[in-house]
Motif scaffolding. Structure first.
Motif, PDB file in Angstrom:
ATOM      1  N   ALA A 238       0.850  -1.184   0.000  1.00 56.47           N
ATOM      2  CA  ALA A 238       0.000   0.000   0.000  1.00 56.47           C
ATOM      3  C   ALA A 238       0.889   1.239   0.000  1.00 56.47           C
ATOM      4  CB  ALA A 238      -0.910  -0.005   1.227  1.00 56.47           C
ATOM      5  N   VAL A 239       0.749   2.058  -1.043  1.00 52.78           N
ATOM      6  CA  VAL A 239       1.618   3.226  -1.231  1.00 52.78           C
ATOM      7  C   VAL A 239       0.761   4.428  -1.619  1.00 52.78           C
ATOM      8  CG1 VAL A 239       3.555   4.197  -2.533  1.00 52.78           C
ATOM      9  CG2 VAL A 239       3.522   1.753  -1.995  1.00 52.78           C
ATOM     10  N   ASP A 240       1.061   5.581  -1.035  1.00 52.12           N
ATOM     11  CA  ASP A 240       0.429   6.837  -1.436  1.00 52.12           C
ATOM     12  C   ASP A 240       1.427   7.599  -2.298  1.00 52.12           C
ATOM     13  OD1 ASP A 240      -0.798   9.247  -1.777  1.00 52.12           O
ATOM     14  OD2 ASP A 240      -1.062   9.692   0.356  1.00 52.12           O
ATOM     15  N   PHE A 241       1.314   7.439  -3.633  1.00 50.60           N
ATOM     16  CA  PHE A 241       2.306   8.084  -4.484  1.00 50.60           C
ATOM     17  C   PHE A 241       1.964   9.536  -4.794  1.00 50.60           C
ATOM     18  CE2 PHE A 241      -0.365   5.642  -7.504  1.00 50.60           C
ATOM     19  CZ  PHE A 241      -0.797   6.657  -8.361  1.00 50.60           C
TER      20      PHE A 241
ATOM     21  N   LEU B 113       9.470   6.149  -3.706  1.00 47.81           N
ATOM     22  CA  LEU B 113       9.556   4.729  -3.383  1.00 47.81           C
ATOM     23  C   LEU B 113       9.204   3.878  -4.609  1.00 47.81           C
ATOM     24  CD1 LEU B 113       9.907   2.534  -1.190  1.00 47.81           C
ATOM     25  CD2 LEU B 113       7.456   2.771  -0.711  1.00 47.81           C
ATOM     26  N   LEU B 114       8.168   4.263  -5.348  1.00 42.47           N
ATOM     27  CA  LEU B 114       7.789   3.501  -6.532  1.00 42.47           C
ATOM     28  C   LEU B 114       8.846   3.604  -7.628  1.00 42.47           C
ATOM     29  CD1 LEU B 114       3.939   4.049  -6.825  1.00 42.47           C
ATOM     30  CD2 LEU B 114       5.179   2.092  -5.913  1.00 42.47           C
ATOM     31  N   ARG B 115       9.528   4.745  -7.712  1.00 41.82           N
ATOM     32  CA  ARG B 115      10.625   4.837  -8.690  1.00 41.82           C
ATOM     33  C   ARG B 115      11.744   3.876  -8.325  1.00 41.82           C
ATOM     34  NH1 ARG B 115       8.947  10.244  -8.829  1.00 41.82           N
ATOM     35  NH2 ARG B 115      10.329  10.873  -7.130  1.00 41.82           N
ATOM     36  N   GLN B 116      12.014   3.739  -7.050  1.00 41.62           N
ATOM     37  CA  GLN B 116      13.024   2.770  -6.615  1.00 41.62           C
ATOM     38  C   GLN B 116      12.607   1.345  -6.968  1.00 41.62           C
ATOM     39  OE1 GLN B 116      13.284   4.539  -2.375  1.00 41.62           O
ATOM     40  NE2 GLN B 116      15.223   3.472  -2.655  1.00 41.62           N
TER      41      GLN B 116
ATOM     42  N   TYR C 243       3.562  12.410 -11.430  1.00 41.44           N
ATOM     43  CA  TYR C 243       4.259  11.954 -10.230  1.00 41.44           C
ATOM     44  C   TYR C 243       5.655  11.409 -10.533  1.00 41.44           C
ATOM     45  CZ  TYR C 243      -0.557  12.211  -8.678  1.00 41.44           C
ATOM     46  OH  TYR C 243      -1.832  12.654  -8.403  1.00 41.44           O
ATOM     47  N   GLY C 244       6.108  11.655 -11.741  1.00 35.89           N
ATOM     48  CA  GLY C 244       7.421  11.142 -12.129  1.00 35.89           C
ATOM     49  C   GLY C 244       7.424   9.652 -12.371  1.00 35.89           C
TER      50      GLY C 244
ATOM     51  N   LEU D 133      10.605   6.754 -16.093  1.00 39.05           N
ATOM     52  CA  LEU D 133      11.125   5.523 -15.479  1.00 39.05           C
ATOM     53  C   LEU D 133      12.166   4.826 -16.345  1.00 39.05           C
ATOM     54  CD1 LEU D 133       7.979   3.965 -13.772  1.00 39.05           C
ATOM     55  CD2 LEU D 133       9.771   5.388 -12.784  1.00 39.05           C
ATOM     56  N   ARG D 134      12.100   5.003 -17.653  1.00 39.17           N
ATOM     57  CA  ARG D 134      13.119   4.365 -18.489  1.00 39.17           C
ATOM     58  C   ARG D 134      14.493   4.988 -18.237  1.00 39.17           C
ATOM     59  NH1 ARG D 134      12.480   6.066 -24.820  1.00 39.17           N
ATOM     60  NH2 ARG D 134      14.026   4.394 -24.960  1.00 39.17           N
ATOM     61  N   SER D 135      14.516   6.215 -17.714  1.00 38.39           N
ATOM     62  CA  SER D 135      15.809   6.855 -17.408  1.00 38.39           C
ATOM     63  C   SER D 135      16.495   6.183 -16.227  1.00 38.39           C
ATOM     64  CB  SER D 135      15.616   8.350 -17.127  1.00 38.39           C
ATOM     65  OG  SER D 135      14.867   8.549 -15.935  1.00 38.39           O
ATOM     66  N   VAL D 136      15.696   5.558 -15.323  1.00 36.38           N
ATOM     67  CA  VAL D 136      16.294   4.845 -14.190  1.00 36.38           C
ATOM     68  C   VAL D 136      16.384   3.351 -14.453  1.00 36.38           C
ATOM     69  CG1 VAL D 136      15.526   6.587 -12.537  1.00 36.38           C
ATOM     70  CG2 VAL D 136      14.076   4.592 -12.975  1.00 36.38           C
ATOM     71  N   ASN D 137      15.673   2.868 -15.496  1.00 43.68           N
ATOM     72  CA  ASN D 137      15.688   1.441 -15.817  1.00 43.68           C
ATOM     73  C   ASN D 137      15.459   1.277 -17.316  1.00 43.68           C
ATOM     74  OD1 ASN D 137      15.389  -1.315 -16.047  1.00 43.68           O
ATOM     75  ND2 ASN D 137      13.806  -1.519 -14.468  1.00 43.68           N
ATOM     76  N   PRO D 138      16.503   1.366 -18.119  1.00 46.13           N
ATOM     77  CA  PRO D 138      16.345   1.284 -19.582  1.00 46.13           C
ATOM     78  C   PRO D 138      15.750  -0.033 -20.065  1.00 46.13           C
ATOM     79  CG  PRO D 138      18.511   2.128 -18.997  1.00 46.13           C
ATOM     80  CD  PRO D 138      17.896   1.631 -17.733  1.00 46.13           C
ATOM     81  N   GLY D 139      15.854  -1.082 -19.271  1.00 38.67           N
ATOM     82  CA  GLY D 139      15.317  -2.376 -19.665  1.00 38.67           C
ATOM     83  C   GLY D 139      13.870  -2.590 -19.248  1.00 38.67           C
ATOM     84  N   LEU D 140      13.253  -1.579 -18.642  1.00 38.01           N
ATOM     85  CA  LEU D 140      11.897  -1.735 -18.126  1.00 38.01           C
ATOM     86  C   LEU D 140      10.882  -1.885 -19.260  1.00 38.01           C
ATOM     87  CD1 LEU D 140      10.055  -1.696 -15.580  1.00 38.01           C
ATOM     88  CD2 LEU D 140       9.784   0.783 -15.981  1.00 38.01           C
ATOM     89  N   ILE D 141      10.023  -2.887 -19.137  1.00 34.94           N
ATOM     90  CA  ILE D 141       8.887  -3.051 -20.045  1.00 34.94           C
ATOM     91  C   ILE D 141       7.680  -2.450 -19.339  1.00 34.94           C
ATOM     92  CG2 ILE D 141       7.385  -4.725 -21.160  1.00 34.94           C
ATOM     93  CD1 ILE D 141      10.004  -6.539 -21.198  1.00 34.94           C
TER      94      ILE D 141
END
Length: 411
Positions: free
Chosen positions: A82-85, A93-96, A116-117, A123-131
């Motif tokens: 449970a996260v309040d983004f 936290l969700l970016r991490q 919310y970023g 997010l691809r800037s912190v994880n280029p392999g993210l689908i």
């Protein structure tokens, strides 16, 4: 519970979806062995938890209001955090977590997560392999991109309701929705296919990508013969009730103790039907010998078949027809499926232990693998049930860090 690794074992999925289409995709990935973490709104959780009745039954037989049976259908094999983004700390936290994920599923309105970023480009800037799979009502572009989209609405807009319901002039005619959320289901399936295609691309290139799936396009794609009939034949098939627009006899027929479904989709099978009904001569009658002729004489043929069915009940006719290689079956209620021999033989009902109410049941995965079977490791979770556990495993956070996030209102 299977101890074997599924075909997607080793993949991490951050599931930020709610309601049906996205969660269904997440459940499929989880059934196939992926580690799925469901991100829920703090305090409220997935909207689908409150879509009821019916509700889960407690030990004393009363309803557990707020725990819908609907939610149980699409959320097994997931852990919930449970996260309040809307809080900066929650978004961070969700970016991490996204930096540690292979796949992210989301079904917010187009552009919402960018605030919310948490958009794809961010997010691809912190994880280029993210689908990064986005499931929306109408897609990421076009004039409807910012509209909300629900299953019923999409059934209407994609043309499904124009071919569902009774014939014109029959009591109760008019557009009708399909009784299950078919646009949601179809979109969930296409989301899964899209994600796995992107996984294969990443194997070759190391690159992630965004997968854009909409309910509208998924349902339009699934219109098949209706779509092709119009765009290639300039024929609107319209509503045909329990009849098939291009096949006969193909539908519901009355017998002595109820109804059965007879499906003959070619001339050979019609010949076998005619024989088991004691009228082999129908197969040589020019009015019935071909599919086109049978469709043209549908009503006459329906009356002939109905008369021939008199004198026997459902069970007897189903056996006779299947013994004669004619496609035929009962029209089951849900209660019938609990004792259906095929359901039992294939173990199509999965039982799991809910942390509060005890046993919950769901439909098994329809995919069977000889080496890496689907598995049912976790029942549908409670809101935030695994928050601390996931933060420790994915981010190596300790109790002090987790408590600080709670104090900040992020979790």
């Amino acid at each position: 519970m299977s101890k074997k690794s599924g075909p997607l074992s080793g993949l991490r999925v951050l599931d930020m979806t709610r309601v049906v289409a996205g969660p269904y995709a997440g459940q499929i990935l989880g059934d196939l062995g992926a580690e799925v973490v469901k991100v829920e709104r703090k305090g409220e959780g997935d909207d689908c938890r409150r879509v009821g009745p019916p509700w889960l039954k407690q030990d004393d037989g009363t309803d557990r209001v707020g725990d819908s049976t609907y939610f149980q259908a699409v959320n097994r094999n997931k852990r919930s955090i449970a996260v309040d983004f809307s809080q900066p700390e929650g978004a961070a936290l969700l970016r991490q977590l996204a930096s540690k994920a292979d796949i992210l599923l989301e079904n917010y309105r187009t552009g919402t997560l960018d605030k919310y970023g948490l958009g794809y480009e961010q997010l691809r800037s912190v994880n280029p392999g993210l689908i990064y799979c986005s499931v929306t009502g109408f897609g990421q572009t076009g004039p409807y991109a910012h509209r909300s989209g629900y299953d019923y609405l999409v059934q209407a807009m994609a043309g499904l309701m124009s071919v569902t319901g009774h014939h014109d002039g029959v009591a109760g005619d008019g557009p009708m929705r399909v009784g299950v959320p078919i646009a949601d289901i179809t979109a969930g399936l296409f989301a899964t296919i899209g994600v796995l295609s992107a996984v294969n691309h990443r194997h070759s290139t190391g690159q992630g990508q965004q997968v854009d799936v909409s309910l509208f396009e998924a349902q339009l794609s699934a219109m098949l013969n209706t779509f092709s009939g119009w765009f290639n034949g300039n024929v609107a098939l319209g509503r045909t009730g329990n009849d098939h627009p291009s096949a006969a006899p193909y539908g519901v027929f009355e017998v002595d103790d109820g109804h059965i479904l007879i499906a003959t989709f070619n001339d050979r099978e019609f010949g076998r039907l005619a024989e088991v009904l004691g009228h082999a001569e129908w197969a040589d009658d020019e009015r019935y010998a071909t599919m086109g002729a049978r469709v043209a004489h549908r009503e006459d043929l329906r009356q002939l078949v109905t008369r021939a069915l008199k004198g026997k009940g459902k069970d007897e006719w189903v056996k006779i027809m299947n013994d004669g290689t004619v496609s035929c079956g009962p029209i089951n209620e849900m209660a019938d499926l609990a004792q259906d021999p095929q359901v039992l033989a294939r173990q199509l009902i999965v039982s799991q232990q809910h942390p509060v109410v005890g046993e919950v049941k769901s439909a098994a995965s329809p995919m069977r693998f000889s080496e890496t079977p689907a598995s049912y490791r976790l029942p549908p979770p409670q809101i935030g049930e695994h928050t601390s556990e996931v933060l420790r495993e994915w981010l190596a956070q300790d109790d002090t860090q987790i408590e600080q996030l709670r104090h900040q209102g992020a979790i």
